[in-house]
Structures are given as structure tokens and as C-alpha cells.
Design a protein around this motif. Sequence first.
Motif, short mmCIF file in Angstrom:
data_model
loop_
_atom_site.label_atom_id
_atom_site.label_comp_id
_atom_site.label_asym_id
_atom_site.label_seq_id
_atom_site.Cartn_x
_atom_site.Cartn_y
_atom_site.Cartn_z
N SER A 46 74.50 58.84 22.74
CA SER A 46 73.37 58.00 23.13
C SER A 46 72.95 57.05 22.01
N ASP A 47 73.74 56.98 20.95
CA ASP A 47 73.47 56.14 19.78
C ASP A 47 72.19 56.53 19.05
N GLU A 48 71.89 57.83 19.08
CA GLU A 48 70.80 58.38 18.27
C GLU A 48 71.42 58.83 16.96
N LYS A 81 69.52 53.68 18.97
CA LYS A 81 68.42 54.07 19.85
C LYS A 81 67.27 54.69 19.06
N SER A 82 67.60 55.55 18.10
CA SER A 82 66.59 56.18 17.25
C SER A 82 67.27 56.71 15.99
#
Length: 109
Positions: A46-48, A81-82
Amino acid sequence: MAAVVISKNTELATKVIDMLKTCYDPEIPVDIWELGLIYEININESDEVLIRMTLTSPSCPVAETLPPEVEKKVAELEGVKSCKIDLTFDPPWEKEMMSEVAQLELGFM
């Protein structure tokens, strides 16, 4: 000791590393990547981003400011994302963890 990068997104991992190279301990004229303060970068599907890092010592004067700066800079990268920072002192940082570039810059070689 080189940082472990866990990610299927190599382009984003490269962007994160490039951003880490803009973060400095104000007392040392070498970025935190070359200093060996980054132990692990984990980017999930999720690109965290989770960054496991340390400081040169537990009593480091930038303990309150450097980790939030790193977290903010990485979180603002396009595609991230974060970002969360996991600050650890295990294993403790040692000058041997610095890259050859950092060791040369600081006169250890």
C-alpha cells in the motif's frame, strides 16, 4: 552494516533513500543514510513506509527532532501513503556502521 530495504517498489525505495540523504544530524556533516543510522526501510504493497532507525547515542541532542523530521520528509514524497519511524538502539550504533564515504568525510580512514 548496510540498511535492509524490503520493497517490491524499487522506484519508491530509491526516492525514500534519496530523501534520507537530505537529513543530517546537525552536529555531524554527513547525512543519516551514510552515517548508518538507517537499519531498515520497509515499504508495503500500500506504499506505507516503516523506517527502523537509530541515533548515534540514546542521549543524542536531536532525539526529539530528527526522527519526526525524517518521518515528515518521507511522508511528503510523491507515492508514499504514510511513514512511521521505529526508533531503536538495538543494536547500538557504532562508527563502523558508517559508509566508507562517511568515514572518509569524518577522517576515520
